[in-house]
Design a protein around this motif. Structure first.
Motif, PDB file in Angstrom:
ATOM      1  N   ALA A 263       0.825  -1.212   0.000  1.00 55.86           N
ATOM      2  CA  ALA A 263       0.000   0.000   0.000  1.00 55.86           C
ATOM      3  C   ALA A 263       0.857   1.259   0.000  1.00 55.86           C
ATOM      4  O   ALA A 263       0.354   2.357   0.184  1.00 55.86           O
ATOM      5  N   VAL A 264       2.157   1.075  -0.228  1.00 55.63           N
ATOM      6  CA  VAL A 264       3.085   2.210  -0.208  1.00 55.63           C
ATOM      7  C   VAL A 264       3.244   2.740  -1.628  1.00 55.63           C
ATOM      8  O   VAL A 264       3.707   2.029  -2.530  1.00 55.63           O
ATOM      9  N   CYS A 265       2.857   3.982  -1.825  1.00 54.08           N
ATOM     10  CA  CYS A 265       2.937   4.608  -3.149  1.00 54.08           C
ATOM     11  C   CYS A 265       4.379   4.620  -3.632  1.00 54.08           C
ATOM     12  O   CYS A 265       5.307   4.902  -2.867  1.00 54.08           O
TER      13      CYS A 265
ATOM     14  N   HIS B  48      -0.103  13.189  -3.744  1.00 57.20           N
ATOM     15  CA  HIS B  48       0.029  13.918  -5.007  1.00 57.20           C
ATOM     16  C   HIS B  48      -0.933  13.398  -6.067  1.00 57.20           C
ATOM     17  O   HIS B  48      -0.724  13.610  -7.260  1.00 57.20           O
ATOM     18  N   GLY B  49      -1.936  12.666  -5.654  1.00 55.98           N
ATOM     19  CA  GLY B  49      -2.972  12.247  -6.592  1.00 55.98           C
ATOM     20  C   GLY B  49      -2.644  11.056  -7.465  1.00 55.98           C
ATOM     21  O   GLY B  49      -3.303  10.841  -8.481  1.00 55.98           O
ATOM     22  N   GLY B  50      -1.648  10.262  -7.104  1.00 57.03           N
ATOM     23  CA  GLY B  50      -1.358   9.049  -7.877  1.00 57.03           C
ATOM     24  C   GLY B  50      -2.550   8.106  -7.843  1.00 57.03           C
ATOM     25  O   GLY B  50      -3.243   8.006  -6.832  1.00 57.03           O
ATOM     26  N   GLN B  51      -2.797   7.424  -8.966  1.00 55.09           N
ATOM     27  CA  GLN B  51      -3.925   6.498  -9.059  1.00 55.09           C
ATOM     28  C   GLN B  51      -3.423   5.139  -9.536  1.00 55.09           C
ATOM     29  O   GLN B  51      -2.573   5.064 -10.434  1.00 55.09           O
ATOM     30  N   PHE B  52      -3.968   4.090  -8.930  1.00 54.32           N
ATOM     31  CA  PHE B  52      -3.556   2.720  -9.256  1.00 54.32           C
ATOM     32  C   PHE B  52      -4.794   1.856  -9.432  1.00 54.32           C
ATOM     33  O   PHE B  52      -5.795   2.036  -8.741  1.00 54.32           O
ATOM     34  N   SER B  53      -4.687   0.890 -10.342  1.00 60.33           N
ATOM     35  CA  SER B  53      -5.793  -0.056 -10.545  1.00 60.33           C
ATOM     36  C   SER B  53      -5.743  -1.146  -9.479  1.00 60.33           C
ATOM     37  O   SER B  53      -4.830  -1.181  -8.647  1.00 60.33           O
TER      38      SER B  53
ATOM     39  N   GLY C  14      -2.597   7.027 -13.237  1.00 58.04           N
ATOM     40  CA  GLY C  14      -2.404   8.467 -13.395  1.00 58.04           C
ATOM     41  C   GLY C  14      -1.559   9.029 -12.277  1.00 58.04           C
ATOM     42  O   GLY C  14      -1.300   8.367 -11.277  1.00 58.04           O
ATOM     43  N   GLY C  15      -1.096  10.276 -12.495  1.00 58.73           N
ATOM     44  CA  GLY C  15      -0.302  10.938 -11.473  1.00 58.73           C
ATOM     45  C   GLY C  15       1.181  10.620 -11.591  1.00 58.73           C
ATOM     46  O   GLY C  15       1.613   9.973 -12.539  1.00 58.73           O
ATOM     47  N   PRO C  16       1.950  11.047 -10.593  1.00 58.62           N
ATOM     48  CA  PRO C  16       3.407  10.951 -10.696  1.00 58.62           C
ATOM     49  C   PRO C  16       4.060   9.603 -10.356  1.00 58.62           C
ATOM     50  O   PRO C  16       5.258   9.460 -10.592  1.00 58.62           O
TER      51      PRO C  16
END
Ligand code: FES
Length: 139
Positions: A82-84, A105-110, A117-119
């Protein structure tokens, strides 16, 4: 002369109080966003399969870090870190969208950890799992 000494002392007091207030206010935010470590992580973890419904996610500690188990709407089980992968914040599950959102920062994961999306530069790390006799063994 005496006033200058008082002014300097008062300045030191105000600076100290400001620093203490900043630490007191910032620490809870840091603890929420920073990856957790050293809290009950282990090499294997067993979760009863019945604990998770289709479309739900369950967060847990694994090997000293935050991890998440997802049961997709099609019934597939996936365990991920769960760590970006951007700067290490803990992602959140957005059930309505069936995807993870990083609050930093708004990162998105499936649901399989792929970056949507995002950085974030890389997908969320997958964690192996097996299902036997109604139990999900993580790790
Ligand atoms: S830490 Fe997750 S997007 Fe930056």
């Amino acid at each position: 002369m005496e006033n200058e000494g008082r002014r300097r002392f008062l300045g030191v007091c105000v600076a100290g109080a400001t620093a203490a207030a900043a630490v007191a206010a910032g620490y809870p935010v840091f603890r929420y966003l920073a990856p957790r470590s050293g809290q009950g992580g282990g090499a294997k973890l067993v979760i009863p399969a019945g604990e998770l419904k289709e479309g739900d996610a369950k967060f847990f500690e694994f090997a000293g870090s935050s991890a998440v188990l997802i049961k997709t709407k099609s019934g597939e089980l996936v365990a991920l870190s769960a760590v970006c992968t951007h700067l290490g914040c803990i992602v959140q599950w957005v059930k309505e969208k069936q995807q993870f959102l990083c609050p930093c920062h708004g990162g998105q994961f499936s649901t399989d950890g792929t970056v949507l999306g995002g950085p974030p530069p890389r997908p969320l790390a997958k964690i192996p799992l097996t299902v036997t006799e109604g139990n999900i063994t993580i790790g």
